[in-house]
Design a protein around this motif. Structure first.
Motif, PDB file in Angstrom:
ATOM      1  N   PHE A 136       0.852  -1.185   0.000  1.00 45.38           N
ATOM      2  CA  PHE A 136       0.000   0.000   0.000  1.00 45.38           C
ATOM      3  C   PHE A 136       0.891   1.240   0.000  1.00 45.38           C
ATOM      4  O   PHE A 136       1.412   1.633   1.054  1.00 45.38           O
ATOM      5  CB  PHE A 136      -0.911   0.011   1.225  1.00 45.38           C
ATOM      6  N   ALA A 192      -1.356   6.275  -1.699  1.00 44.22           N
ATOM      7  CA  ALA A 192      -2.695   5.695  -1.842  1.00 44.22           C
ATOM      8  C   ALA A 192      -3.491   5.966  -0.564  1.00 44.22           C
ATOM      9  O   ALA A 192      -3.657   5.100   0.289  1.00 44.22           O
ATOM     10  CB  ALA A 192      -2.603   4.203  -2.134  1.00 44.22           C
ATOM     11  N   ARG A 195      -6.566   6.271   0.177  1.00 47.33           N
ATOM     12  CA  ARG A 195      -7.809   5.548   0.456  1.00 47.33           C
ATOM     13  C   ARG A 195      -7.557   4.290   1.287  1.00 47.33           C
ATOM     14  O   ARG A 195      -8.486   3.704   1.830  1.00 47.33           O
ATOM     15  CB  ARG A 195      -8.517   5.167  -0.846  1.00 47.33           C
ATOM     16  N   PHE A 196      -6.281   3.889   1.385  1.00 46.54           N
ATOM     17  CA  PHE A 196      -5.936   2.687   2.137  1.00 46.54           C
ATOM     18  C   PHE A 196      -5.160   3.029   3.403  1.00 46.54           C
ATOM     19  O   PHE A 196      -4.447   2.201   3.950  1.00 46.54           O
ATOM     20  CB  PHE A 196      -5.114   1.745   1.252  1.00 46.54           C
ATOM     21  N   ARG A 236      -6.628  -2.071   5.188  1.00 40.26           N
ATOM     22  CA  ARG A 236      -5.503  -2.906   4.752  1.00 40.26           C
ATOM     23  C   ARG A 236      -5.677  -4.340   5.256  1.00 40.26           C
ATOM     24  O   ARG A 236      -5.401  -5.302   4.522  1.00 40.26           O
ATOM     25  CB  ARG A 236      -4.187  -2.300   5.241  1.00 40.26           C
ATOM     26  N   PHE A 254      -8.159  -6.229   3.082  1.00 35.16           N
ATOM     27  CA  PHE A 254      -7.569  -6.746   1.843  1.00 35.16           C
ATOM     28  C   PHE A 254      -6.708  -7.973   2.123  1.00 35.16           C
ATOM     29  O   PHE A 254      -6.651  -8.903   1.309  1.00 35.16           O
ATOM     30  CB  PHE A 254      -6.748  -5.658   1.148  1.00 35.16           C
ATOM     31  N   PHE A 283     -15.341   1.809   3.518  1.00 31.17           N
ATOM     32  CA  PHE A 283     -14.661   1.801   2.221  1.00 31.17           C
ATOM     33  C   PHE A 283     -15.658   1.435   1.131  1.00 31.17           C
ATOM     34  O   PHE A 283     -16.339   0.417   1.200  1.00 31.17           O
ATOM     35  CB  PHE A 283     -13.515   0.793   2.236  1.00 31.17           C
ATOM     36  N   GLU A 334     -14.125   1.597  -6.146  1.00 32.09           N
ATOM     37  CA  GLU A 334     -13.258   0.641  -6.819  1.00 32.09           C
ATOM     38  C   GLU A 334     -11.843   0.670  -6.247  1.00 32.09           C
ATOM     39  O   GLU A 334     -11.457   1.604  -5.545  1.00 32.09           O
ATOM     40  CB  GLU A 334     -13.216   0.945  -8.317  1.00 32.09           C
ATOM     41  N   ALA A 335     -11.076  -0.376  -6.559  1.00 35.06           N
ATOM     42  CA  ALA A 335      -9.660  -0.446  -6.189  1.00 35.06           C
ATOM     43  C   ALA A 335      -8.895  -1.044  -7.365  1.00 35.06           C
ATOM     44  O   ALA A 335      -9.452  -1.810  -8.158  1.00 35.06           O
ATOM     45  CB  ALA A 335      -9.458  -1.295  -4.945  1.00 35.06           C
ATOM     46  N   THR A 336      -7.633  -0.665  -7.474  1.00 35.00           N
ATOM     47  CA  THR A 336      -6.791  -1.147  -8.562  1.00 35.00           C
ATOM     48  C   THR A 336      -5.527  -1.787  -8.017  1.00 35.00           C
ATOM     49  O   THR A 336      -4.857  -1.212  -7.157  1.00 35.00           O
ATOM     50  CB  THR A 336      -6.394   0.010  -9.507  1.00 35.00           C
ATOM     51  N   VAL A 361     -12.504  -4.768  -7.928  1.00 39.04           N
ATOM     52  CA  VAL A 361     -11.041  -4.691  -7.879  1.00 39.04           C
ATOM     53  C   VAL A 361     -10.504  -5.159  -9.224  1.00 39.04           C
ATOM     54  O   VAL A 361     -10.838  -6.255  -9.683  1.00 39.04           O
ATOM     55  CB  VAL A 361     -10.460  -5.568  -6.750  1.00 39.04           C
ATOM     56  N   GLY A 363      -3.493   2.902  -6.161  1.00 41.05           N
ATOM     57  CA  GLY A 363      -4.036   1.926  -5.220  1.00 41.05           C
ATOM     58  C   GLY A 363      -2.974   0.930  -4.807  1.00 41.05           C
ATOM     59  O   GLY A 363      -1.778   1.193  -4.881  1.00 41.05           O
TER      60      GLY A 363
END
Length: 485
Positions: free
Chosen positions: A270, A274, A276-277, A283, A286, A343, A346-348, A374, A387
């Motif tokens: 991460f 980024a 958003r994380f 974290r 994920f 959260f 979207e995430a990449t 994702v 991301g």
């Protein structure tokens, strides 16, 4: 009646052809199958086949056991320091390269200068890990290394297979490509002639040993075909096992197969950018949403193990008794954590140094377990990842300090407690205390989770019944110098 002699001759020819047999293997000569090495320049060797060959052609300064921290001198007679800042490396006298020239302390100093000036795989080991202010040849058999801070990791770093010496001739000519075709090392074997891309080469032992193989016929080929050739007895050792043969390996070869941890691991990092994380709960969601077993049996094709900790076995010290909590798959808990953190969207997953198959599968799995979109996207050269990103970490020195510092740098992780424990682990004189502090630093990182451990690479090998003493190390795989028939 005239046809009878003809029939008799024909039948005799068939019988004789059926009785023919392959030429028996020559004593002291073994055949070993491998993939095409990426290079035979040791400082740039990263793939298993390259390390297999260069480990036979060169002798490192020492062997390092990451599980115990034990250092066994090889080309070095000793590696010592009174304060862990100034280090003295004494070489075994009389060592020579395969071309007959002497291996001296200056050989190492000049080689390391060349490595630091090139973009080879071992360059970060010298420029980032060792961080030496001074590397000088005191005399023919003594090196002096002065660091910019205390570190007990020097013997581990100096055991790296990429920090072996090169002859003065190639250092002067800088013909690296030509040297990689016909390398000249200081190890137990020399290459007989040029390396033949797509075919292989022959290793000949420098000092014949009646108890070991004195000649190794290296054959480049397809892993599946090599596996079958070992079964058929037409090849002695196969140094990789394809995924489709993984389960059969145990039945086909009983106690004639090996698996070992590689100094290679995959992480989901991460980056500090980024934002958003930035929440630890996100974290951890994920991490818990990563189905490592599905990746191992699917796109990773049994060439890796599900990660159990931030520190892979090849970086030790020691091993955990069980997987860390963020290393377990728990989709309901992951989805709940993500919801509690608020959260959405979207995430990449950004990647660059991997084949895209497993990053795509990782993204699809996260989409399913987390209930969000994702996607996986290959990062353009020089581009900034968006991301979470994947990082291939090559811990070539098998140093826990390298692994933890590399992950912290990649994630922009600057927790003071983590940094202090890591510094203390490197500077203490006690190996036992260092091992404890490295684990404390690892646990602190697992709490904050700047990176999610995903998989740990491992190697495979199988061998025929005529082969004995097949042992493997994390750096080079099967130790060709120990093989005997």
């Amino acid at each position: 009646m005239r046809s009878r002699p003809l029939v008799s001759l024909t039948l005799a020819a068939v019988v004789l052809a059926g009785c023919s047999s392959p030429e028996p293997p020559r004593p002291g000569v073994l055949s070993v199958g491998l993939g095409e090495p990426g290079t035979l320049l040791p400082a740039d060797a990263t793939d298993p086949s390259s390390r297999l060959v260069t480990a036979a052609l060169w002798t490192p300064l020492a062997d390092y056991d990451p599980a115990t921290g034990k250092v066994t001198p090889r080309a070095a007679a000793s590696i010592d320091s009174p304060d862990r800042v100034v280090w003295t490396v004494k070489l075994r006298p009389g060592a020579k390269f395969h071309d007959g020239t002497a291996v001296t302390a200056q050989s190492y100093a000049d080689t390391w200068q060349a490595i630091a000036g090139n973009h080879w795989a071992s360059t970060p080991l010298l420029t980032k890990s060792l961080r030496a202010k001074e590397i000088t040849a005191v005399d023919a058999n003594q090196l002096r290394i002065v660091l910019d801070r205390p570190s007990n990791q020097v013997p581990a770093w100096l055991s790296a297979p990429g920090l072996v010496p090169l002859p003065a001739s190639v250092l002067k000519s800088k013909d690296w490509n030509g040297f990689a075709r016909r390398p000249v090392g200081n190890g137990p074997f020399r290459l007989d002639g040029d390396w033949r891309p797509g075919s292989g080469g022959t290793l000949v032992r420098v000092a014949p040993d009646s108890g070991r193989a004195n000649e190794i016929d290296l054959r480049v080929g397809d892993p599946a075909k090599q596996y079958d050739e070992v079964k058929d007895g037409t090849l002695d050792v196969a140094t990789s096992v394809p995924g489709e043969r993984h389960e059969a390996m145990h039945a086909d070869f009983a106690d004639r197969h090996a698996m070992w941890a590689l100094p290679q691991a995959g992480y989901l990092v991460f980056p500090a950018t980024a934002t958003r994380f930035a929440t630890p709960a996100v974290r951890h969601a994920f991490a818990l949403g990563t189905d490592r077993d599905a990746l191992e049996s699917g796109p990773l094709a049994h060439q890796a193990d599900p990660a159990k900790s931030l520190l892979p076995p090849a970086a030790a010290p020691g091993e955990r008794s069980g997987p860390c909590r963020p290393c377990t798959f728990d989709a309901p808990a992951a989805k709940s954590l993500l919801g509690q953190a608020g959260f959405a969207g979207e995430a990449t997953v950004s990647y660059d140094s991997f084949d895209g198959t497993w990053p795509q599968a990782l993204a699809a799995g996260l989409s399913k377990s987390l209930g969000i979109s994702v996607t996986a996207q290959r990062k353009e050269s020089g581009g900034q990842p968006i991301g979470p990103s994947t990082l291939e970490l090559k811990a070539l020195s098998a140093s826990p300090a390298d692994v933890l510092r590399s992950l912290a740098e990649a994630a922009g992780y600057t927790d003071p407690g983590f940094t202090d424990d890591l510094d203390s682990a490197e500077s203490t004189a006690s190996p036992e205390e260092a091992a404890q502090l490295f684990r404390v630093a690892e646990n602190e990182a697992l709490r904050d989770l700047p990176a999610v451990p995903v998989w740990i690479g491992h190697g495979h090998a199988v061998w025929s019944a005529r082969v004995h003493d097949a042992v493997a190390t994390p750096f080079s795989g099967i130790d060709l110098a120990k093989l005997r028939d």
